[in-house]
Design a protein around this motif. Sequence first.
Motif, PDB file in Angstrom:
ATOM      1  N   LEU A  46       0.831  -1.204   0.000  1.00 20.00           N
ATOM      2  CA  LEU A  46       0.000   0.000   0.000  1.00 20.00           C
ATOM      3  C   LEU A  46       0.865   1.253   0.000  1.00 20.00           C
ATOM      4  O   LEU A  46       0.617   2.187  -0.762  1.00 20.00           O
ATOM      5  N   GLU A  47       1.878   1.272   0.840  1.00 18.92           N
ATOM      6  CA  GLU A  47       2.768   2.441   0.902  1.00 18.92           C
ATOM      7  C   GLU A  47       3.462   2.681  -0.429  1.00 18.92           C
ATOM      8  O   GLU A  47       3.540   3.818  -0.910  1.00 18.92           O
ATOM      9  N   LEU A  48       3.944   1.621  -1.038  1.00 17.14           N
ATOM     10  CA  LEU A  48       4.632   1.740  -2.318  1.00 17.14           C
ATOM     11  C   LEU A  48       3.708   2.313  -3.388  1.00 17.14           C
ATOM     12  O   LEU A  48       4.092   3.203  -4.149  1.00 17.14           O
ATOM     13  N   VAL A  49       2.487   1.827  -3.430  1.00 17.56           N
ATOM     14  CA  VAL A  49       1.526   2.301  -4.422  1.00 17.56           C
ATOM     15  C   VAL A  49       1.151   3.761  -4.180  1.00 17.56           C
ATOM     16  O   VAL A  49       1.101   4.563  -5.114  1.00 17.56           O
ATOM     17  N   LEU A  50       0.873   4.122  -2.934  1.00 21.58           N
ATOM     18  CA  LEU A  50       0.469   5.502  -2.642  1.00 21.58           C
ATOM     19  C   LEU A  50       1.537   6.508  -3.061  1.00 21.58           C
ATOM     20  O   LEU A  50       1.221   7.648  -3.422  1.00 21.58           O
ATOM     21  N   ASN A  51       2.788   6.097  -3.042  1.00 24.95           N
ATOM     22  CA  ASN A  51       3.879   6.987  -3.403  1.00 24.95           C
ATOM     23  C   ASN A  51       4.285   6.894  -4.871  1.00 24.95           C
ATOM     24  O   ASN A  51       5.305   7.449  -5.266  1.00 24.95           O
ATOM     25  N   SER A  52       3.474   6.218  -5.659  1.00 29.98           N
ATOM     26  CA  SER A  52       3.809   6.040  -7.070  1.00 29.98           C
ATOM     27  C   SER A  52       3.123   7.075  -7.964  1.00 29.98           C
ATOM     28  O   SER A  52       2.059   7.597  -7.632  1.00 29.98           O
ATOM     29  N   ASP A  53       3.758   7.360  -9.083  1.00 24.46           N
ATOM     30  CA  ASP A  53       3.147   8.242 -10.079  1.00 24.46           C
ATOM     31  C   ASP A  53       1.894   7.610 -10.665  1.00 24.46           C
ATOM     32  O   ASP A  53       0.948   8.313 -11.034  1.00 24.46           O
ATOM     33  N   GLU A  54       1.885   6.282 -10.742  1.00 22.36           N
ATOM     34  CA  GLU A  54       0.719   5.594 -11.281  1.00 22.36           C
ATOM     35  C   GLU A  54      -0.519   5.847 -10.423  1.00 22.36           C
ATOM     36  O   GLU A  54      -1.619   6.031 -10.949  1.00 22.36           O
ATOM     37  N   PHE A  55      -0.335   5.842  -9.113  1.00 23.22           N
ATOM     38  CA  PHE A  55      -1.460   6.117  -8.220  1.00 23.22           C
ATOM     39  C   PHE A  55      -1.908   7.567  -8.361  1.00 23.22           C
ATOM     40  O   PHE A  55      -3.105   7.857  -8.453  1.00 23.22           O
ATOM     41  N   ARG A  56      -0.963   8.473  -8.387  1.00 20.85           N
ATOM     42  CA  ARG A  56      -1.306   9.897  -8.531  1.00 20.85           C
ATOM     43  C   ARG A  56      -2.099  10.135  -9.805  1.00 20.85           C
ATOM     44  O   ARG A  56      -3.142  10.801  -9.785  1.00 20.85           O
ATOM     45  N   GLU A  57      -1.642   9.570 -10.911  1.00 22.75           N
ATOM     46  CA  GLU A  57      -2.350   9.755 -12.173  1.00 22.75           C
ATOM     47  C   GLU A  57      -3.703   9.053 -12.155  1.00 22.75           C
ATOM     48  O   GLU A  57      -4.674   9.540 -12.739  1.00 22.75           O
ATOM     49  N   TYR A  76      -6.530  13.905  -4.425  1.00 21.80           N
ATOM     50  CA  TYR A  76      -5.169  13.382  -4.263  1.00 21.80           C
ATOM     51  C   TYR A  76      -4.475  14.069  -3.092  1.00 21.80           C
ATOM     52  O   TYR A  76      -3.805  13.423  -2.277  1.00 21.80           O
ATOM     53  N   GLU A  77      -4.660  15.358  -2.989  1.00 19.92           N
ATOM     54  CA  GLU A  77      -4.058  16.117  -1.893  1.00 19.92           C
ATOM     55  C   GLU A  77      -4.568  15.626  -0.540  1.00 19.92           C
ATOM     56  O   GLU A  77      -3.793  15.476   0.417  1.00 19.92           O
ATOM     57  N   ILE A  78      -5.869  15.372  -0.453  1.00 23.41           N
ATOM     58  CA  ILE A  78      -6.459  14.896   0.803  1.00 23.41           C
ATOM     59  C   ILE A  78      -5.847  13.550   1.212  1.00 23.41           C
ATOM     60  O   ILE A  78      -5.515  13.327   2.381  1.00 23.41           O
ATOM     61  N   ILE A  79      -5.686  12.666   0.247  1.00 22.17           N
ATOM     62  CA  ILE A  79      -5.089  11.366   0.545  1.00 22.17           C
ATOM     63  C   ILE A  79      -3.663  11.533   1.048  1.00 22.17           C
ATOM     64  O   ILE A  79      -3.260  10.952   2.058  1.00 22.17           O
ATOM     65  N   SER A  91      -5.161   7.364  21.360  1.00 21.97           N
ATOM     66  CA  SER A  91      -4.136   7.188  20.334  1.00 21.97           C
ATOM     67  C   SER A  91      -3.901   8.516  19.630  1.00 21.97           C
ATOM     68  O   SER A  91      -4.747   9.408  19.650  1.00 21.97           O
ATOM     69  N   THR A  92      -2.750   8.639  19.023  1.00 21.20           N
ATOM     70  CA  THR A  92      -2.425   9.850  18.273  1.00 21.20           C
ATOM     71  C   THR A  92      -2.076   9.488  16.846  1.00 21.20           C
ATOM     72  O   THR A  92      -1.577   8.399  16.565  1.00 21.20           O
ATOM     73  N   ALA A  93      -2.357  10.397  15.933  1.00 19.32           N
ATOM     74  CA  ALA A  93      -2.040  10.204  14.525  1.00 19.32           C
ATOM     75  C   ALA A  93      -1.250  11.408  14.040  1.00 19.32           C
ATOM     76  O   ALA A  93      -1.398  12.516  14.563  1.00 19.32           O
ATOM     77  N   THR A  94      -0.422  11.192  13.046  1.00 16.63           N
ATOM     78  CA  THR A  94       0.428  12.247  12.515  1.00 16.63           C
ATOM     79  C   THR A  94       0.040  12.546  11.082  1.00 16.63           C
ATOM     80  O   THR A  94      -0.076  11.623  10.269  1.00 16.63           O
ATOM     81  N   ASP A  95      -0.174  13.816  10.775  1.00 15.09           N
ATOM     82  CA  ASP A  95      -0.481  14.191   9.393  1.00 15.09           C
ATOM     83  C   ASP A  95       0.680  13.790   8.496  1.00 15.09           C
ATOM     84  O   ASP A  95       1.852  13.891   8.872  1.00 15.09           O
ATOM     85  N   GLY A  96       0.343  13.345   7.286  1.00 19.21           N
ATOM     86  CA  GLY A  96       1.374  12.906   6.360  1.00 19.21           C
ATOM     87  C   GLY A  96       1.767  11.462   6.541  1.00 19.21           C
ATOM     88  O   GLY A  96       2.592  10.934   5.808  1.00 19.21           O
ATOM     89  N   ILE A  97       1.164  10.798   7.539  1.00 17.83           N
ATOM     90  CA  ILE A  97       1.383   9.372   7.774  1.00 17.83           C
ATOM     91  C   ILE A  97       0.031   8.674   7.744  1.00 17.83           C
ATOM     92  O   ILE A  97      -0.913   9.125   8.393  1.00 17.83           O
ATOM     93  N   VAL A  98      -0.074   7.603   6.972  1.00 20.31           N
ATOM     94  CA  VAL A  98      -1.301   6.811   6.948  1.00 20.31           C
ATOM     95  C   VAL A  98      -1.288   5.950   8.208  1.00 20.31           C
ATOM     96  O   VAL A  98      -0.614   4.922   8.276  1.00 20.31           O
ATOM     97  N   ASP A  99      -1.992   6.422   9.230  1.00 19.86           N
ATOM     98  CA  ASP A  99      -2.021   5.740  10.518  1.00 19.86           C
ATOM     99  C   ASP A  99      -3.129   4.687  10.516  1.00 19.86           C
ATOM    100  O   ASP A  99      -4.302   5.011  10.316  1.00 19.86           O
ATOM    101  N   LEU A 100      -2.743   3.439  10.745  1.00 19.73           N
ATOM    102  CA  LEU A 100      -3.701   2.340  10.701  1.00 19.73           C
ATOM    103  C   LEU A 100      -3.746   1.574  12.014  1.00 19.73           C
ATOM    104  O   LEU A 100      -2.711   1.293  12.625  1.00 19.73           O
ATOM    105  N   TRP A 101      -4.953   1.265  12.429  1.00 19.94           N
ATOM    106  CA  TRP A 101      -5.200   0.330  13.529  1.00 19.94           C
ATOM    107  C   TRP A 101      -6.132  -0.720  12.950  1.00 19.94           C
ATOM    108  O   TRP A 101      -7.236  -0.404  12.502  1.00 19.94           O
ATOM    109  N   VAL A 102      -5.696  -1.964  12.911  1.00 20.36           N
ATOM    110  CA  VAL A 102      -6.504  -2.996  12.258  1.00 20.36           C
ATOM    111  C   VAL A 102      -6.770  -4.156  13.211  1.00 20.36           C
ATOM    112  O   VAL A 102      -5.987  -4.428  14.125  1.00 20.36           O
TER     113      VAL A 102
END
Length: 208
Positions: A46-57, A76-79, A91-102
């Motif tokens: 998931l991290e790899l895809v979110l940071n890809s140009d393919e995902f952005r496009e 895209y900006e919101i994501i 719990s705390t979350a940090t902007d710019g980090i996809v914080d997950l609790w599963v």
Amino acid sequence: MKKIIFALGLLFPVQICLSQKITVKAHSVVGYGQYTEFAQKAFKALELVLNSDEFREGIKTMKAEKTQGYTPEKLYEIIMQAKEKTVPTDSTATDGIVDLWVRTLDVNGRDSKWKDNCENPSIFGNQTIGIDGAGDGFMAICPSALEHWASTNDIAALAGHYAHEYMHVLGFDHYRLISSQSWRERTFVYKVGYLVRDLVKKMNSASP
């Protein structure tokens, strides 16, 4: 085209988006047992895809329902800003980090109302795969879905599930007074999940 070594020995050729980069951080993985390592692979994918140009496009060219009127660029900006609406208590979350609790759904206990929806691991169709963290901050998945995807090593499906549920955490939904599965699949939440799933599949098939 840059080549990145994907954790756990998988090679994924991918174009990296240099303007923004976010991290996927799994704060808690509850009830996964023997499938915890499988989940870790999906988090990395998931991290790899979110940071890809393919995902952005893919986001910027996406036509979808239930976007709250935002432009593709804003979506895209919101994501990428990763500002979660709900996190678990204390719990705390940090902007710019996809914080997950599963966690897995406790279908024989507190989540028993979902038991019927989680049946039949190989035929999902209109059935529930999981529920989002908009209530308590935890993404919960049907044990049958997790087991089925792990048994087939379908990292793409699990990564797509996390992306789908994360869109709920960011405040998007797929609800309508009268809706069908075909309509829901046209919504932003579903389409992002499918985009992530398909890009992970693409990268897996391209790996040597």
